[in-house]
Scaffold this motif. Structure first.
Motif, mmCIF file in Angstrom:
data_model
loop_
_atom_site.group_PDB
_atom_site.id
_atom_site.type_symbol
_atom_site.label_atom_id
_atom_site.label_comp_id
_atom_site.label_asym_id
_atom_site.label_seq_id
_atom_site.Cartn_x
_atom_site.Cartn_y
_atom_site.Cartn_z
ATOM 1 N N LEU A 20 0.798 -1.219 0.000
ATOM 2 C CA LEU A 20 0.000 0.000 0.000
ATOM 3 C C LEU A 20 0.835 1.276 0.000
ATOM 4 O O LEU A 20 0.295 2.376 0.115
ATOM 5 N N GLN A 21 2.153 1.160 -0.128
ATOM 6 C CA GLN A 21 3.021 2.316 -0.004
ATOM 7 C C GLN A 21 2.842 3.341 -1.125
ATOM 8 O O GLN A 21 3.222 4.499 -0.986
ATOM 9 N N GLU A 22 2.258 2.940 -2.238
ATOM 10 C CA GLU A 22 2.073 3.854 -3.365
ATOM 11 C C GLU A 22 0.946 4.848 -3.130
ATOM 12 O O GLU A 22 0.844 5.858 -3.839
ATOM 13 N N PHE A 23 0.119 4.630 -2.129
ATOM 14 C CA PHE A 23 -1.020 5.498 -1.905
ATOM 15 C C PHE A 23 -0.664 6.655 -0.971
ATOM 16 O O PHE A 23 0.314 6.595 -0.228
ATOM 17 N N SER A 24 -1.475 7.699 -1.010
ATOM 18 C CA SER A 24 -1.191 8.900 -0.236
ATOM 19 C C SER A 24 -1.299 8.627 1.265
ATOM 20 O O SER A 24 -1.918 7.652 1.701
ATOM 21 N N THR A 25 -0.695 9.516 2.037
ATOM 22 C CA THR A 25 -0.753 9.390 3.498
ATOM 23 C C THR A 25 -2.189 9.434 3.987
ATOM 24 O O THR A 25 -2.563 8.725 4.930
ATOM 25 N N ARG A 26 -3.004 10.259 3.360
ATOM 26 C CA ARG A 26 -4.411 10.358 3.766
ATOM 27 C C ARG A 26 -5.136 9.028 3.587
ATOM 28 O O ARG A 26 -5.871 8.588 4.468
ATOM 29 N N TRP A 27 -4.910 8.393 2.439
ATOM 30 C CA TRP A 27 -5.550 7.105 2.189
ATOM 31 C C TRP A 27 -5.043 6.039 3.163
ATOM 32 O O TRP A 27 -5.812 5.240 3.691
ATOM 33 N N ARG A 28 -3.731 6.022 3.386
ATOM 34 C CA ARG A 28 -3.179 5.008 4.286
ATOM 35 C C ARG A 28 -3.657 5.202 5.718
ATOM 36 O O ARG A 28 -3.847 4.235 6.457
ATOM 37 N N ALA A 29 -3.859 6.453 6.123
ATOM 38 C CA ALA A 29 -4.394 6.718 7.460
ATOM 39 C C ALA A 29 -5.819 6.191 7.582
ATOM 40 O O ALA A 29 -6.200 5.602 8.603
ATOM 41 N N PHE A 84 -3.489 -10.200 -2.083
ATOM 42 C CA PHE A 84 -2.365 -9.456 -2.661
ATOM 43 C C PHE A 84 -1.237 -10.399 -3.075
ATOM 44 O O PHE A 84 -0.567 -10.182 -4.084
ATOM 45 N N ARG A 85 -1.021 -11.425 -2.285
ATOM 46 C CA ARG A 85 0.044 -12.383 -2.595
ATOM 47 C C ARG A 85 -0.339 -13.287 -3.774
ATOM 48 O O ARG A 85 0.529 -13.704 -4.537
ATOM 49 N N ALA A 86 -1.631 -13.544 -3.917
ATOM 50 C CA ALA A 86 -2.076 -14.477 -4.956
ATOM 51 C C ALA A 86 -2.317 -13.803 -6.296
ATOM 52 O O ALA A 86 -2.156 -14.428 -7.349
ATOM 53 N N ASP A 87 -2.697 -12.524 -6.281
ATOM 54 C CA ASP A 87 -3.067 -11.838 -7.525
ATOM 55 C C ASP A 87 -2.432 -10.452 -7.562
ATOM 56 O O ASP A 87 -2.916 -9.523 -6.918
ATOM 57 N N GLU A 88 -1.377 -10.298 -8.327
ATOM 58 C CA GLU A 88 -0.671 -9.020 -8.398
ATOM 59 C C GLU A 88 -1.442 -7.966 -9.189
ATOM 60 O O GLU A 88 -1.137 -6.775 -9.099
ATOM 61 N N SER A 89 -2.438 -8.378 -9.954
ATOM 62 C CA SER A 89 -3.177 -7.434 -10.781
ATOM 63 C C SER A 89 -4.358 -6.796 -10.063
ATOM 64 O O SER A 89 -4.982 -5.867 -10.591
ATOM 65 N N VAL A 90 -4.671 -7.257 -8.864
ATOM 66 C CA VAL A 90 -5.830 -6.733 -8.157
ATOM 67 C C VAL A 90 -5.601 -5.269 -7.792
ATOM 68 O O VAL A 90 -4.473 -4.844 -7.523
ATOM 69 N N ASN A 91 -6.656 -4.480 -7.827
ATOM 70 C CA ASN A 91 -6.590 -3.093 -7.357
ATOM 71 C C ASN A 91 -6.585 -3.148 -5.834
ATOM 72 O O ASN A 91 -7.614 -3.333 -5.191
ATOM 73 N N ARG A 92 -5.399 -2.993 -5.271
ATOM 74 C CA ARG A 92 -5.217 -3.261 -3.843
ATOM 75 C C ARG A 92 -6.040 -2.345 -2.948
ATOM 76 O O ARG A 92 -6.633 -2.797 -1.961
ATOM 77 N N LYS A 93 -6.041 -1.071 -3.271
ATOM 78 C CA LYS A 93 -6.776 -0.142 -2.420
ATOM 79 C C LYS A 93 -8.249 -0.497 -2.349
ATOM 80 O O LYS A 93 -8.832 -0.573 -1.257
ATOM 81 N N TRP A 94 -8.856 -0.740 -3.502
ATOM 82 C CA TRP A 94 -10.291 -0.969 -3.523
ATOM 83 C C TRP A 94 -10.661 -2.370 -3.053
ATOM 84 O O TRP A 94 -11.746 -2.577 -2.489
#
Length: 228
Positions: free
Chosen positions: A94-103, A121-131
């Motif tokens: 999740l490091q690519e997302f903004s501080t606000r989102w991570r908070a 996340f480990r099984a599917d690298e293409s998933v939209n992680r945030k959502w």
């Protein structure tokens, strides 16, 4: 990358079966709060502010026993130390997302959301992680708050013979068992659980705190090979 809507719905579908355990858990939290003398407003406020079932129940028990506030705060912090480990495990994804989102993600982090998300996340690298993460975490937050409110409203009417409290350990067991995949995790679970049970009669919830801390230390000792 998967669509936002698709990933959110995938996460929501994955977490749906977990709601079976969350519903009675939330009811217990709300009912327990009013039974120890907290007002409905305080009970709901505690649920929104803390949003952590195990530590909420521990805090409610201690508040009902008129335990000093400092002890209540320390107990909650110790019980929730596992969230630090969850966060560290999720951080690379999740490091690519903004501080606000991570908070915001940190606020709605739960055992269930972590376990389901990190597995995906480990099984599917293409998933939209945030959502996908939001799809698992947001429904849990919503259902928890609704059930807490219902527990506050009807808690006094639930007969003591109805063993809703069993929903709490059963929910955690359902999460715990699949995560025991190696010696360190097995030792941590065994040592921590055993000490917590043995010390269940200690005042100020010290048995739970001691079990949690000792379990973490035991797991680290095995993992790092300190005993060799």
């Amino acid at each position: 990358m998967s669509s936002r809507r698709g990933s959110f719905l995938d996460g929501a579908r994955t977490v749906a079966p977990v709601m079976v355990g969350i519903v009675p858990f939330g009811l217990v939290a709300g009912a327990a709060a009013v039974r120890v003398g907290l007002s409905g407003l305080h009970a709901v406020g505690l649920s929104v502010l803390v949003f952590a079932g195990a530590s909420q129940l521990a805090a409610i028990e201690l508040l009902g026993d008129n335990t000093p506030a400092a002890v209540v705060v320390v107990t909650v912090l110790v019980i929730n130390l596992r969230m630090t480990m969850y966060s560290a495990s999720l951080a690379p994804y999740l490091q690519e997302f903004s501080t606000r989102w991570r908070a915001a993600m940190a606020y709605i982090l739960t055992d269930q959301a972590y376990a389901l998300s990190v597995a995906e996340f480990r099984a599917d690298e293409s998933v939209n992680r945030k959502w996908y993460y939001l799809g698992t975490a947001v429904p849990l937050w919503v259902v928890w708050q609704i059930c807490t409110v219902v527990g506050v409203v009807v808690g006094a009417r639930v007969p003591d013979s109805l063993p809703l409290q069993f929903a709490v350990p059963l929910t955690f067991l359902a999460i715990l068992v699949p995560t025991i995949t190696d010696s360190p995790s097995a030792v941590a679970a065994g040592v921590g659980g055993s000490i917590a049970v043995v010390g269940s009669g200690l005042p100020l919830n010290l048995g739970l705190i001691t079990g949690a801390v000792t379990g973490v230390v035991a797991g680290l000792v095995v993992e790092t090979g300190w005993f060799r």
